[in-house]
Design a protein around this motif. Structure first.
Motif, short mmCIF file in Angstrom:
data_model
loop_
_atom_site.label_atom_id
_atom_site.label_comp_id
_atom_site.label_asym_id
_atom_site.label_seq_id
_atom_site.Cartn_x
_atom_site.Cartn_y
_atom_site.Cartn_z
N SER A 78 42.00 39.14 37.50
CA SER A 78 41.02 38.40 38.31
C SER A 78 40.24 39.39 39.16
O SER A 78 40.71 40.49 39.46
N GLY A 79 39.06 38.98 39.53
CA GLY A 79 38.21 39.82 40.36
C GLY A 79 36.96 39.04 40.72
O GLY A 79 36.71 37.96 40.19
N ASN A 80 36.19 39.58 41.65
CA ASN A 80 35.02 38.84 42.13
C ASN A 80 33.70 39.40 41.62
O ASN A 80 32.65 39.14 42.19
N LEU A 81 33.78 40.18 40.52
CA LEU A 81 32.55 40.71 39.94
C LEU A 81 32.66 40.67 38.42
O LEU A 81 33.55 41.29 37.83
N ARG A 82 31.76 39.93 37.78
CA ARG A 82 31.72 39.82 36.33
C ARG A 82 30.32 40.26 35.86
O ARG A 82 29.32 39.74 36.36
N LEU A 83 30.29 41.20 34.94
CA LEU A 83 29.02 41.76 34.49
C LEU A 83 28.98 41.79 32.97
O LEU A 83 30.01 41.92 32.31
N ASP A 84 27.77 41.71 32.40
CA ASP A 84 27.66 41.72 30.95
C ASP A 84 27.22 43.08 30.41
O ASP A 84 26.81 43.20 29.27
N ASN A 85 27.36 44.12 31.23
CA ASN A 85 26.99 45.47 30.83
C ASN A 85 28.07 46.44 31.30
O ASN A 85 28.37 46.51 32.49
N GLU A 86 28.64 47.19 30.34
CA GLU A 86 29.74 48.09 30.70
C GLU A 86 29.29 49.22 31.59
O GLU A 86 30.05 49.67 32.46
N ASN A 87 28.07 49.70 31.45
CA ASN A 87 27.62 50.78 32.31
C ASN A 87 27.45 50.30 33.75
O ASN A 87 27.68 51.05 34.71
#
Length: 306
Positions: free
Chosen positions: A214-223
């Motif tokens: 779990s975490g409070n940051l979800r992104l669609d770019n690995e960089n």
């Protein structure tokens, strides 16, 4: 009229003989005669005057010959061009590569490939997500996947090893996880198009382990995740091709010693294994030679740069 008939007619005119034309075309004289008779019957005109000593054009034959000669020459040029494309790496190759992998480890190779094959041109698309070779008009694509789609020919370049890592400041502040289960207590930054999302899997000294993070940051770019991890915001599960240089330089530290996450491979794929154009063959072989047996991000810096 068909192209073969026109070719036979043109050769008879050029050789001024049915026998010589047959020899040049490597067929019998009767086959040559049959094609010419079929053309004359179809058009309803005599094309050739025949004597025992020579063959000459009629008025109608002269008019037709000029046009047929142009068509046959164009067909021969097209055939030669197609054969040349198969034998020699020439023309434009369209390929797709994942963004981060392409920018970091493929783009820098391309000048060398083009220098080795000056008749080749490259049209590369940098994109993440689903790739459709045929629908997108691609000659090849680098894929990060569990298994390439059926119907594609794929050669594996290397495994896609992912590393649990964070900035030294984050580990000093929050501690270093020793076991995958420890990740539950950390702010884990999730890649939303990886296919794994919050479900992180590992293999290690105790066998297989899976943890829902779990975490409070979800992104669609690995960089983008990498930059957040470098800033000390949380822990990332990132491919070594992306963070290998950061780990070597000490900008990031790894965790979970002895545990490894390798859920996918990196492949170079192309649509067919039959009559593969030379431009595709050299592109595929070039990448295989570069990535195997050890990918550049796992080599010493001096060797990787070479």
């Amino acid at each position: 009229m068909d192209l073969r008939g026109m070719e036979v007619f043109v050769r008879v005119v050029q050789e001024k003989s049915f026998s010589a034309a047959a020899e040049r075309l490597r067929v019998s004289k009767s086959v040559v005669s049959k094609h010419v008779r079929r053309m004359e019957t179809s058009l309803g005109v005599r094309l050739l005057n025949r004597t025992t000593r020579c063959v000459s054009l009629t008025e109608a034959g002269t008019s037709l010959y000029e046009q047929c000669a142009r068509i046959v020459a164009a067909a021969e040029e097209a055939e030669a061009s197609a054969r040349s494309l198969h034998r020699e790496a020439r023309g434009t190759l369209r390929a797709s590569v994942p963004v981060a992998l392409g920018v970091l480890h493929v783009a820098g190779l391309l000048p060398r490939l083009l220098a080795e094959h000056p008749a080749l041109a490259l049209d590369l698309t940098f994109a993440d997500g689903a790739v459709h070779l045929v629908d997108d008009g691609l000659d090849a694509a680098i894929l990060i996947t569990d298994e390439p789609a059926g119907g594609w020919v794929a050669r594996k370049l290397c495994s896609n090893v992912r590393q649990v890592c964070a900035a030294p400041a984050y580990f000093r502040r929050c501690g270093v996880p020793d076991h995958p289960i420890d990740l539950k207590a950390h702010n884990c930054l999730v890649h939303t198009v990886s296919g794994a999302e919050r479900d992180w899997s590992f293999s290690g000294p105790e066998g297989e382990a899976r943890v829902v993070v779990s975490g409070n940051l979800r992104l669609d770019n690995e960089n983008a995740i990498r930059h957040a991890v470098l800033a000390g915001y949380g822990i990332g599960l990132l491919p070594r091709y992306l963070v290998g240089a950061d780990l070597e330089a000490g900008r990031l530290h790894s965790a979970l010693t002895g545990w490894q996450s390798t859920d996918k491979g990196i492949y170079i794929a192309y649509p067919s294994n039959r009559h593969v154009p030379a431009k595709v063959r050299v592109f595929v072989d070039f990448l295989v030679d570069h990535f195997a047996p050890v990918p550049p991000w796992d080599r010493p810096s001096s060797e990787a740069e070479a």
